[in-house]
Design a protein around this motif. Sequence first.
Motif, short mmCIF file in Angstrom:
data_model
loop_
_atom_site.label_atom_id
_atom_site.label_comp_id
_atom_site.label_asym_id
_atom_site.label_seq_id
_atom_site.Cartn_x
_atom_site.Cartn_y
_atom_site.Cartn_z
N GLN A 6 44.03 39.28 28.74
CA GLN A 6 45.45 39.64 28.77
C GLN A 6 45.76 40.68 27.70
O GLN A 6 46.47 41.67 27.95
N GLN A 7 45.22 40.47 26.53
CA GLN A 7 45.46 41.40 25.43
C GLN A 7 44.90 42.80 25.74
O GLN A 7 45.52 43.81 25.44
N LYS A 50 47.81 47.63 32.35
CA LYS A 50 46.89 48.73 32.66
C LYS A 50 46.56 48.83 34.15
O LYS A 50 46.09 49.88 34.61
N ILE A 51 46.76 47.75 34.90
CA ILE A 51 46.43 47.77 36.33
C ILE A 51 47.74 47.79 37.11
O ILE A 51 48.47 46.80 37.15
N THR A 52 48.03 48.92 37.72
CA THR A 52 49.32 49.09 38.40
C THR A 52 49.20 49.09 39.92
O THR A 52 50.20 49.11 40.62
N ALA A 99 39.90 49.18 34.39
CA ALA A 99 41.03 49.12 33.45
C ALA A 99 40.55 49.06 32.00
O ALA A 99 41.13 49.68 31.12
N LEU A 100 39.46 48.32 31.75
CA LEU A 100 38.92 48.25 30.38
C LEU A 100 38.39 49.59 29.91
O LEU A 100 38.47 49.93 28.73
N LEU A 151 43.63 37.35 38.04
CA LEU A 151 44.20 38.69 38.18
C LEU A 151 45.70 38.69 37.85
O LEU A 151 46.19 39.59 37.16
N ARG A 152 46.41 37.68 38.33
CA ARG A 152 47.85 37.62 38.03
C ARG A 152 48.10 37.42 36.54
O ARG A 152 49.06 37.95 35.98
#
Length: 411
Positions: A297-298, A303-305, A409-410, A330-331
């Motif tokens: 989460q942190q 970052k994922i839109t 995303a990472l 994911l949520r």
Amino acid sequence: MQTNLADFIKNTRAGKEADAILRACVHCGFCTATCPTYQLLGDELDGPRGRIYLIKQVLEGAKATVKTQSHLDRCLTCRNCESTCPSGVEYGRLLDIGRKVVDDQVPRPVAQQLTRKLLKEFLPRPWLFKPAMAAGQLLRPLLPRTLKNKVPEKHGAGIFPRREHARKMLLLDGCVQPAMSPNINHAAARVFDALGVQLLVAPKAGCCGAIRYHLNDQAGGLDDMRRNIDAWWPYVIGSNGQGVEAIVMTASGCGVTVKEYGHLLAADPAYAVKAKAISALTKDLCEILPAFEAELQQKLQGKITQRVVYHPPCTLQHGQQIRGKVEGLLRSVGVDVQLCADNHLCCGSAGTYSVLQPELSYRLRDNKLDNLQASQPDMIVSANIGCLTHLQSGTQTPVRHWIELLDQALA
């Protein structure tokens, strides 16, 4: 269900197991309501209850026929019926037993024999499959549609991290996935690396055994399983008594098979104990990463839109009985992820099914894609290489493994 098995199988290990499974069935028919092939064909013998009757007849001494074989062949082995069954009937195990007996009695046409021989000898051998897939990807624009559907576009894999971490887990590289979509395992390794876990690959591990086993080369499938156990065992016990924490599966089809090693090799005195330990260590990605939810989460929040729709593979939700973990994770990191209307149904891939039963397979794929695309997603995600390739062959919407979404995303 009352049974009276024939002498040829009555006192064998397979016979005793089949007898117990048959006796658990109460004929209720709930399974037909969630069987994909019954929904398409409307034939009782193309549903689990009908197939159970066919297998029972053969095990009780009735002569198997080509018709019997065809009805069993048309089963996807999705095991949706097992999730539906109130009596806990282990239909997948019964089907493996029944198919083997039927195939021993009913010789297949030469064309079928050659196709099955090619699949079970070619697919599990990366040294054969990988160069063939590379050639197919190079020539993909020229391939006929039937072949192009089996050859995904080439995607770069990026680096496989080599940093040492105190926490270590094994990763099954598998047989077809490294050639068809090498980025999946590399992405998993990068995500775990970012979380302080090193993923290791045992060089001598290969196909999980599912391909040969489910094509009725059960002896060959068991040999694949023994080879993997031998390859993994030094990592399990560790050089200083501290072995790996888990064996990580990025393909749910492999995961459900490795989790069954303990059962499938229970009668092998040389491997029974080791196989049980291997099965206990085996975890799907979605069983491990929720423990890192706060850290993810942190790192990932906001970052994922993309708008994402998730297809849960049958081997995950029915074979391994794992539901809710992927979409829940994911949520939790901020992904807008949806499930489609028929999320419990098979997409039609089902291992080699799309090759052996193409008409039914593509009908199921198209039905699945209609529902997946109803929410107009930016991306479809799943958790098994077969589902990913099969679904991508019918749509322009990107279809990816969900771990690739986190990795991207990472990065």
